[in-house]
Write a protein that holds these residues in place. Structure first.
Motif, mmCIF file in Angstrom:
data_model
loop_
_atom_site.group_PDB
_atom_site.id
_atom_site.type_symbol
_atom_site.label_atom_id
_atom_site.label_comp_id
_atom_site.label_asym_id
_atom_site.label_seq_id
_atom_site.Cartn_x
_atom_site.Cartn_y
_atom_site.Cartn_z
ATOM 1 N N SER A 175 1.295 -1.314 0.187
ATOM 2 C CA SER A 175 0.249 0.081 -0.370
ATOM 3 C C SER A 175 0.808 1.268 0.129
ATOM 4 C CB SER A 175 -0.984 0.169 1.133
ATOM 5 O OG SER A 175 -1.885 -0.861 1.088
ATOM 6 N N PHE A 176 -0.168 2.457 -0.876
ATOM 7 C CA PHE A 176 1.218 3.627 -0.809
ATOM 8 C C PHE A 176 0.302 4.628 -0.780
ATOM 9 C CE2 PHE A 176 2.717 0.835 -3.897
ATOM 10 C CZ PHE A 176 3.940 1.495 -3.739
ATOM 11 N N ILE A 177 0.984 5.547 0.487
ATOM 12 C CA ILE A 177 0.145 6.352 0.895
ATOM 13 C C ILE A 177 0.638 8.089 0.646
ATOM 14 C CG2 ILE A 177 -1.611 6.071 2.312
ATOM 15 C CD1 ILE A 177 0.098 6.697 4.965
ATOM 16 N N THR A 287 7.073 16.057 3.174
ATOM 17 C CA THR A 287 5.637 15.808 2.144
ATOM 18 C C THR A 287 7.034 14.434 1.882
ATOM 19 O OG1 THR A 287 5.146 17.873 1.866
ATOM 20 C CG2 THR A 287 4.208 15.587 0.925
ATOM 21 N N TYR A 288 5.751 13.395 2.568
ATOM 22 C CA TYR A 288 6.535 11.944 2.044
ATOM 23 C C TYR A 288 5.524 11.314 1.067
ATOM 24 C CZ TYR A 288 9.249 13.119 6.329
ATOM 25 O OH TYR A 288 9.791 13.342 7.357
ATOM 26 N N LEU A 289 6.375 10.022 0.460
ATOM 27 C CA LEU A 289 5.303 8.843 -0.186
ATOM 28 C C LEU A 289 6.298 7.262 0.822
ATOM 29 C CD1 LEU A 289 3.761 7.201 -2.520
ATOM 30 C CD2 LEU A 289 6.014 7.117 -3.566
ATOM 31 N N MET A 290 4.990 7.054 1.707
ATOM 32 C CA MET A 290 5.686 6.153 2.693
ATOM 33 C C MET A 290 4.305 4.825 1.926
ATOM 34 S SD MET A 290 5.679 7.521 4.816
ATOM 35 C CE MET A 290 5.843 6.967 6.536
ATOM 36 N N TRP A 298 4.835 1.389 7.930
ATOM 37 C CA TRP A 298 4.813 2.212 6.587
ATOM 38 C C TRP A 298 6.604 2.527 6.950
ATOM 39 C CZ3 TRP A 298 1.351 2.845 3.425
ATOM 40 C CH2 TRP A 298 -0.427 2.831 4.013
ATOM 41 N N VAL A 299 6.866 2.732 5.840
ATOM 42 C CA VAL A 299 8.002 3.530 5.581
ATOM 43 C C VAL A 299 8.181 4.274 4.614
ATOM 44 C CG1 VAL A 299 9.631 1.429 6.187
ATOM 45 C CG2 VAL A 299 9.104 1.387 3.618
ATOM 46 N N ALA A 300 8.944 5.361 4.846
ATOM 47 C CA ALA A 300 9.104 6.436 3.596
ATOM 48 C C ALA A 300 9.966 6.125 2.858
ATOM 49 C CB ALA A 300 9.852 7.915 4.492
ATOM 50 N N LEU A 301 8.556 6.124 1.118
ATOM 51 C CA LEU A 301 10.262 5.405 0.026
ATOM 52 C C LEU A 301 10.751 7.507 -0.851
ATOM 53 C CD1 LEU A 301 8.390 3.534 -1.095
ATOM 54 C CD2 LEU A 301 10.303 3.046 0.367
#
Length: 366
Positions: A175-177, A287-290, A298-301
């Motif tokens: 999943s992505f957020i 601002t992150y894409l997780m 969740w990890v920040a990419l």
């Protein structure tokens, strides 16, 4: 005598014996398809037979992270988010969180048996991360007017900064957020009280005596959700899920066209009381894409840091605001890839609490 590898799992993967010349190597295992970043990896050893009873175990090769957030995109975030560390390395089981960077791991357990013998077992795996991007679209660099003339915005014009993200999974889905933190925030006000001009400010630089902590980063808890909303193919969304080997935006077969990537936007502004005659704010953001794999956290990419400032005044309550400065990005960083602990963003409170008078008393502005 190698101990028995009872279990090696996390996120739908498992270990297999390492082979050499067509034969399994005693005490050595591999994870053929790798392990997705953010996975909670679990290993356990047991007695190889009744004559070899394990008395002590020492693990090595994992990380020291044992916990982080794993809620759904629309779940309420924790008021204070931390990273749990201190993984136990002397138990028969070994659990840790795989970090966000792609790397090779060799997890090893050394054991001592009651009969005096020693043994060891290893598990090798590569951590796998999706291919992702996070960027400010070229046609929307800086702040863009949205056409909304919101009267509670001190400038009388709402402007926004935009972010687009793409993602492609490989052996593992997930999943992505979008998620956003406020790194620093300062709001200044001016109003008349008993015919006296009062100037005050609040800033996220202290803990409040009643127990509220604003000394640090704040979660931008838009609508009390972990994820920041975005628009994709005309729909308002709070993240997306991809199966292995899939991409976002989803490629469309002819004659249809592939939609634009998911887009998030933020329009910083101040909502001010009617009696204010002056307002200014300065804020900086991350601002992150997780990403979160199955059975993971969740990890920040990807990450973009940016900041904004604005000031406005009017002659009296109810008057027309005159913008002294319009919102403009004072700094928008190049996209970066968080590694190590930076890929597990933390915060001390919510943005919504920060601007609440009862939780964050205003201070005199010299």
């Amino acid at each position: 005598m190698p101990p028995q590898l009872v279990l090696a799992s996390g996120g739908g993967w498992g270990a297999a014996p390492k082979m050499e010349n067509g034969q399994p190597v005693p005490g050595e295992f591999v994870v053929p398809n790798g392990v997705p970043v953010g996975s909670v990896a679990y290993f356990q050893v047991g007695n190889p037979n009744p004559s070899y009873v394990i008395t002590t175990v020492t693990w090595d090769g994992g990380t020291d992270i044992k916990g982080y957030m794993s809620g759904t995109p629309t779940s309420a975030p924790a008021k204070k988010q931390e990273v749990l560390t201190g993984v136990a390395k002397n138990q028969t089981s070994y659990t840790f969180v795989v970090k966000a960077e792609a790397k090779n791991y060799t997890v090893r357990a050394d054991v001592q048996y009651a009969n005096g013998a020693k043994g060891w077992v290893t598990v090798e795996f590569a951590s796998v991360r999706p291919t992702t991007t996070l960027a400010v679209p070229e046609d929307k660099v800086g702040f863009q007017a949205t056409g909304d003339t919101n009267t509670h915005n001190v400038a009388g014009l709402v402007q926004a900064i935009f972010f687009q993200a793409t993602a492609t999974t490989h052996q593992h889905g997930g999943s992505f957020i979008f998620m956003q933190l406020v790194k620093s925030a300062r709001v200044e006000s001016a109003y008349f009280e008993n015919n006296k001009l009062v100037k005050e400010y609040i800033e996220n630089d202290r803990s409040i005596p009643n127990g509220e902590d604003f000394d640090g980063k704040l979660h931008d808890d838009f609508l009390n959700r972990l994820a920041y909303l975005h628009i994709y193919d005309g729909n308002i969304m709070y993240g997306w899920h991809l199966m292995p080997g899939r991409s976002m935006p989803v490629p469309a077969a002819p004659p249809g066209g592939t939609p634009d990537p998911p887009m998030m936007f933020d329009d910083p502004k101040s909502q001010v009381p009617l009696d204010w005659i002056g307002n200014a704010f300065t804020s900086s953001f991350s601002t992150y894409l997780m990403y979160k794999p199955q059975s993971g956290v969740w990890v920040a990419l990807n990450q973009i840091d940016w900041s904004v400032s604005q000031a406005a005044t009017r002659t009296g309550p109810g008057g027309t605001w005159e913008a002294l400065t319009l919102p403009a990005p004072t700094q928008v960083s190049q996209p970066s890839t968080p590694n190590g602990m930076a890929a597990f963003p933390t915060w001390v409170n919510f943005t919504s609490n920060f601007i609440n008078d009862q939780l964050n008393p205003w201070r005199p502005l010299d």
